[in-house]
Motif scaffolding. Structure first.
Motif, mmCIF file in Angstrom:
data_model
loop_
_atom_site.group_PDB
_atom_site.id
_atom_site.type_symbol
_atom_site.label_atom_id
_atom_site.label_comp_id
_atom_site.label_asym_id
_atom_site.label_seq_id
_atom_site.Cartn_x
_atom_site.Cartn_y
_atom_site.Cartn_z
ATOM 1 N N TRP A 142 0.817 -1.207 0.000
ATOM 2 C CA TRP A 142 0.000 0.000 0.000
ATOM 3 C C TRP A 142 0.855 1.264 0.000
ATOM 4 O O TRP A 142 0.475 2.270 -0.560
ATOM 5 C CB TRP A 142 -0.901 0.002 1.244
ATOM 6 N N TRP A 143 1.986 1.176 0.665
ATOM 7 C CA TRP A 143 2.874 2.333 0.738
ATOM 8 C C TRP A 143 4.295 1.832 0.970
ATOM 9 O O TRP A 143 4.508 0.894 1.737
ATOM 10 C CB TRP A 143 2.442 3.302 1.832
ATOM 11 N N PRO A 144 5.290 2.444 0.290
ATOM 12 C CA PRO A 144 6.653 1.911 0.328
ATOM 13 C C PRO A 144 7.508 2.304 1.529
ATOM 14 O O PRO A 144 8.395 1.555 1.928
ATOM 15 C CB PRO A 144 7.263 2.443 -0.974
ATOM 16 N N LYS A 145 7.273 3.486 2.081
ATOM 17 C CA LYS A 145 8.135 3.933 3.182
ATOM 18 C C LYS A 145 7.441 5.041 3.967
ATOM 19 O O LYS A 145 7.298 6.149 3.440
ATOM 20 C CB LYS A 145 9.480 4.432 2.622
ATOM 21 N N ASN A 167 -2.454 -13.856 0.727
ATOM 22 C CA ASN A 167 -1.733 -12.662 1.155
ATOM 23 C C ASN A 167 -0.610 -13.109 2.076
ATOM 24 O O ASN A 167 -0.845 -13.777 3.086
ATOM 25 C CB ASN A 167 -2.694 -11.715 1.877
ATOM 26 N N VAL A 168 0.627 -12.740 1.752
ATOM 27 C CA VAL A 168 1.766 -13.202 2.537
ATOM 28 C C VAL A 168 1.752 -12.650 3.970
ATOM 29 O O VAL A 168 2.441 -13.171 4.848
ATOM 30 C CB VAL A 168 3.085 -12.834 1.811
ATOM 31 N N PHE A 169 0.922 -11.626 4.214
ATOM 32 C CA PHE A 169 0.781 -11.071 5.569
ATOM 33 C C PHE A 169 -0.588 -11.410 6.171
ATOM 34 O O PHE A 169 -1.026 -10.753 7.115
ATOM 35 C CB PHE A 169 0.988 -9.558 5.551
ATOM 36 N N GLU A 170 -1.240 -12.449 5.669
ATOM 37 C CA GLU A 170 -2.564 -12.805 6.193
ATOM 38 C C GLU A 170 -2.485 -13.339 7.627
ATOM 39 O O GLU A 170 -3.502 -13.448 8.309
ATOM 40 C CB GLU A 170 -3.223 -13.856 5.292
ATOM 41 N N SER A 171 -1.292 -13.650 8.081
ATOM 42 C CA SER A 171 -1.119 -14.142 9.452
ATOM 43 C C SER A 171 -1.140 -13.011 10.484
ATOM 44 O O SER A 171 -1.241 -13.271 11.689
ATOM 45 C CB SER A 171 0.211 -14.899 9.570
ATOM 46 N N GLU A 172 -1.040 -11.772 10.002
ATOM 47 C CA GLU A 172 -0.963 -10.623 10.915
ATOM 48 C C GLU A 172 -2.350 -10.040 11.184
ATOM 49 O O GLU A 172 -3.095 -9.750 10.251
ATOM 50 C CB GLU A 172 -0.058 -9.544 10.318
ATOM 51 N N ALA A 173 -2.678 -9.869 12.450
ATOM 52 C CA ALA A 173 -3.988 -9.335 12.816
ATOM 53 C C ALA A 173 -4.133 -7.881 12.377
ATOM 54 O O ALA A 173 -3.150 -7.144 12.293
ATOM 55 C CB ALA A 173 -4.184 -9.449 14.324
ATOM 56 N N GLY A 174 -5.359 -7.503 12.108
ATOM 57 C CA GLY A 174 -5.639 -6.114 11.737
ATOM 58 C C GLY A 174 -5.885 -5.953 10.259
ATOM 59 O O GLY A 174 -5.550 -6.816 9.439
ATOM 60 N N ALA A 175 -6.483 -4.810 9.915
ATOM 61 C CA ALA A 175 -6.773 -4.514 8.510
ATOM 62 C C ALA A 175 -5.555 -3.980 7.784
ATOM 63 O O ALA A 175 -5.377 -4.190 6.583
ATOM 64 C CB ALA A 175 -7.915 -3.508 8.417
ATOM 65 N N SER A 176 -4.689 -3.268 8.507
ATOM 66 C CA SER A 176 -3.489 -2.680 7.920
ATOM 67 C C SER A 176 -2.302 -2.943 8.835
ATOM 68 O O SER A 176 -2.420 -2.841 10.052
ATOM 69 C CB SER A 176 -3.679 -1.173 7.726
ATOM 70 N N VAL A 177 -1.177 -3.300 8.227
ATOM 71 C CA VAL A 177 0.005 -3.675 8.993
ATOM 72 C C VAL A 177 1.186 -2.807 8.564
ATOM 73 O O VAL A 177 1.451 -2.656 7.373
ATOM 74 C CB VAL A 177 0.364 -5.159 8.758
ATOM 75 N N GLN A 178 1.877 -2.225 9.538
ATOM 76 C CA GLN A 178 3.125 -1.539 9.229
ATOM 77 C C GLN A 178 4.264 -2.533 9.395
ATOM 78 O O GLN A 178 4.387 -3.191 10.425
ATOM 79 C CB GLN A 178 3.354 -0.325 10.134
ATOM 80 N N ILE A 192 4.796 -9.580 -6.206
ATOM 81 C CA ILE A 192 4.744 -8.279 -5.551
ATOM 82 C C ILE A 192 3.706 -7.435 -6.273
ATOM 83 O O ILE A 192 3.816 -7.209 -7.481
ATOM 84 C CB ILE A 192 6.111 -7.569 -5.583
ATOM 85 N N CYS A 193 2.680 -6.996 -5.546
ATOM 86 C CA CYS A 193 1.593 -6.211 -6.139
ATOM 87 C C CYS A 193 1.645 -4.796 -5.573
ATOM 88 O O CYS A 193 1.348 -4.580 -4.390
ATOM 89 C CB CYS A 193 0.244 -6.856 -5.832
ATOM 90 N N LEU A 194 2.022 -3.844 -6.404
ATOM 91 C CA LEU A 194 2.130 -2.458 -5.975
ATOM 92 C C LEU A 194 0.804 -1.741 -6.195
ATOM 93 O O LEU A 194 0.335 -1.599 -7.333
ATOM 94 C CB LEU A 194 3.246 -1.750 -6.751
#
Length: 255
Positions: A142-145, A167-178, A192-194
């Motif tokens: 969603w955002w690079p930095k 989703n490679v981050f589907e294991s992380e709780a929450g709608a958005s992950v930093q 990689i989907c930008l």
């Protein structure tokens, strides 16, 4: 009804209901369907001109809390006693629920229920084609930095699954992950989907992604699977996500 939408996904949801003709104004970023571009604008989603909205005397404002900072729009609407509803879906099920909620709010309860059912049926039609045991991993950026990516409770995890991927981050709780570039590298995604929020595809440079520390070894980079996708089809929680899903299906089918 005289309706104002102050978020692109809300505008698109109203379009799915076939009620764009109720709109008298939209936020600066609402660009679909094409005809809303000719409507008066009330500012960007984080800096809505609520005084301008008040002057238009709407029957209803479709507000949102999809981005941190939108709370001040709600406070300003409350202060001026402007009628509104808040839409803030994180899942496909919640998008369907919002179709019903909006239908009720504009005096079209049966229409809202009907369109919610249609959306659910469209979504279900994709599930039949996800029987393959192989599920390529997708990293959605969603955002690079700083790096932001969707987590478990997000429509893009669902969209990935419906496309026969994960989703490679589907294991992380929450709608958005930093997260970090190093963490992404450790998960070694197949694709990689930008989809940088608010940035058009032509302004993104995938060649810079390849220069990130250690990323040359990623499977996605070695196989040249860096995809620049329209954020309008993947970052907005509206029924247009199904168009994005069709595009994702075709993209993965070519691999």
């Amino acid at each position: 009804m005289r309706v104002i939408s102050i978020c692109p996904s809300n505008t698109e949801l109203l379009d799915y209901l076939g009620k764009v003709d109720t709109l008298i104004a939209v936020d600066d970023f609402s660009d679909y369907p094409e005809r809303v571009k000719r409507l008066p604008k009330v500012g960007p989603d984080l800096s809505i001109d609520v005084d301008k909205i008040a002057g238009m005397e709407p029957d209803l404002v479709l507000a949102s809390l999809s981005v941190p900072g939108m709370e001040k729009n709600i406070e300003a609407l409350d202060k001026r006693r402007i009628p509104y509803i808040i839409l803030n879906p994180n899942s496909l099920e919640e998008i369907a629920n919002d179709l019903e909620t909006t239908g009720i709010a504009i005096g079209e309860k049966s229409l809202g229920k009907q369109k919610a059912s249609e959306f659910k049926n469209e979504t279900a039609s994709f599930k039949a084609g996800t029987d393959s045991s192989y599920r390529p991993s997708l990293y959605w950026e969603w955002w690079p930095k700083p790096v932001f990516t969707p987590g478990k409770e997000n429509w893009l995890s669902e969209i990935s699954e419906l496309a026969g991927a994960r989703n490679v981050f589907e294991s992380e709780a929450g709608a958005s992950v930093q997260t970090t570039w190093e963490e992404v590298r450790s998960r070694n995604p197949d694709h990689i989907c930008l989809v940088w929020v608010g940035i058009q595809e032509q302004k993104m440079r995938p060649e810079l992604v390849k220069k990130r520390p250690g990323w040359k070894e990623l499977d996605a980079v070695r196989q040249n699977r860096i995809h620049v996708l329209p954020e309008s089809l993947f970052c907005r929680p509206s029924p247009r996500l199904l168009i994005g899903l069709e595009r994702l299906n075709k993209m993965l089918a070519k691999e």
